[in-house]
Design an enzyme around this catalytic site. Structure first.
Site: not given
Ligand code: NAD
Length: 416
Positions: A108
């Site tokens: 990561k």
């Molecule tokens: P992103 O940045 O696209 O979206 C994050 C979302 O969470 C946004 O809507 C933001 O406004 C919201 N957010 C941020 N801080 C917050 C808070 N304190 N309270 C409530 N909402 C909040 O990120 P993402 O890529 O969608 O990732 C989200 C989660 O999924 C993370 O834990 C990431 O590690 C995990 N993840 C992502 C992927 C991927 O393909 N992008 C894959 C596996 C896991």
């Protein structure tokens, strides 16, 4: 966010690791090797800001375990990104890639910054400097970054370009790129698609109906918004959604097309006409069938776990539930489908993207969805069967499978 102040997130993840390691009776040396990251790099990332100042950010790349293949894992841009958090996420990648049986290890990266407060120019310069500073650790057979919280396909395009300026055109160095630059069709929706595949399989086994099922999703980014879109297409009733500015709730269901338009016009889900406004904390306590945290870590903790009223929880975010909350919810009989399974769809399609780049192929969308469905369904089946056979939770089963595979390969390769 309320967590046990004496434990770091890495300690918390290792509580889950240790339970599985005990059950597997791992020898002390193997356990120690699997617990710790193999390599950690911290870099200073100087960036010329738009107002002429130089700001120095801190970046990380942590390679947790490479026994099963090149390291693989996202890069996060977030104000709270730190060594401990990135270590935690790197270890989760090791167990995730092993659980879904991809030929990868776990890594990561992260930069401590607030991408929402930076211009595109500043983000471009930050991404390039970060990439150049970790360039000696990554490579198409060494370590392949991808997007995560606060980063997206544009970030990956900049990373690819910065790396390619040194090494020649190398699309396979990152995944999650724009399709025009060698990205895979279906990568943007992949994590959300994986979430709904797991939800469907779990619902079948639990004799729950997906159609009409009340769904609450925290987070409306890459993962959350696709989960909402796809769950709604399957006939779910989306009753609550949030982003960082707050939550919206409508017990009779939210019109998802209108919600997307509202988000596009205003930049947030809050203020959506016809829905009640809640805080992110209140959203998690709504009565629903499927609760899907899809934002950040540790949002369900010892204080709010007793108040959760969901029938099941699917962890789309990484580490959204602390070990204390996990125990409370287990005692209350609320099944939790763990992050290393639920959100694995992203890394699965990243693997398809990397393979397409290596062979200079382009898969059609149907092929991507079909292969993704196969892998997710197989991994879900393995977790469910192990859970039943061993009389343990879904999380314990998922960790058990992942750790056993990494331990086995470690032995085969003769590291120790
Ligand atoms: P992103 O940045 O696209 O979206 C994050 C979302 O969470 C946004 O809507 C933001 O406004 C919201 N957010 C941020 N801080 C917050 C808070 N304190 N309270 C409530 N909402 C909040 O990120 P993402 O890529 O969608 O990732 C989200 C989660 O999924 C993370 O834990 C990431 O590690 C995990 N993840 C992502 C992927 C991927 O393909 N992008 C894959 C596996 C896991």
């Amino acid at each position: 966010m309320i967590a046990n102040p004496t434990l770091s997130t890495f300690d918390e993840t290792n509580i889950f690791f240790d339970r599985a390691a005990d059950r597997l009776k791992l020898a002390d040396g193997v356990r120690e090797l699997l617990r710790r990251p193999w390599r950690e790099l911290t870099v200073s990332v100087p960036v010329r800001m738009d107002d002429g100042r130089i700001e120095v950010f801190t970046g990380y790349r942590i390679q947790h375990n490479g026994a099963r293949g090149p390291y693989k894992g996202g890069v996060r841009f977030h104000p709270a990104a730190n060594l401990d958090e990135v270590r935690t996420l790197a270890s989760l990648m090791t167990w995730k890639t092993a659980l879904v049986d991809l030929p990868y290890g776990g890594a990561k990266g992260g930069v401590q910054c607030d991408p929402y407060k930076m211009s595109q120019g500043e983000l471009n310069r930050l991404t390039r400097r970060y990439t150049i500073n970790i360039e000696h650790l990554i490579g198409i057979t060494r370590d392949i970054p991808a997007p995560d919280l606060g980063t997206n396909s544009q970030t990956m395009a900049w990373m690819m370009d910065a790396y390619s300026q040194i090494h020649g055109y190398t699309p396979g160095i990152v995944t999650g790129k724009p399709v025009e630059l060698g990205g895979s069709v279906g990568r943007d929706s992949a994590t959300g698609r994986g979430v709904v595949y797991v939800m469907t399989e779990m619902a079948k086994d639990m004799r729950m109906s997906v159609e009409g099922g009340r769904v609450v999703v925290q987070g409306f980014g890459q993962v959350g918004s696709w989960t909402v879109r796809l769950a709604s297409e399957m006939g779910c009733n989306i009753v609550g959604v949030s982003d960082i500015s707050g939550a919206v709730y409508s017990p009779s269901g939210i019109d998802v097309d209108r919600l997307f338009r509202h988000k596009q016009e205003t930049g947030t889900v809050t203020g959506f006409p016809g829905a009640d406004r809640l805080t992110n904390e209140e959203l998690l306590e709504i009565e629903c069938d499927f609760l899907i945290p899809a934002a950040i870590e540790r949002v369900i903790h010892a204080k709010n776990a007793p108040k959760i009223k969901a029938a099941v929880i699917l962890e789309a975010a990484n580490h959204p539930i602390t070990p204390e909350a996990d125990e409370i919810l287990n005692d209350r009989g609320i099944p939790i489908m763990p992050d290393i399974l639920v959100n694995a769809g992203g890394v699965v399609v990243s693997y398809f993207e990397w393979s397409q780049n290596l062979y200079q192929q382009h898969w059609e969308a149907d092929r991507v969805s079909e292969e993704l469905s196969k892998i997710m369904t197989r991994a879900y089946g393995a977790v469910r069967d192990t859970k039943k056979r061993e009389g343990i939770t879904y999380r314990e089963a998922a960790f058990l499978i992942g750790i056993k595979r990494v331990a086995h390969v470690t032995e085969l390769r003769g590291f120790i």
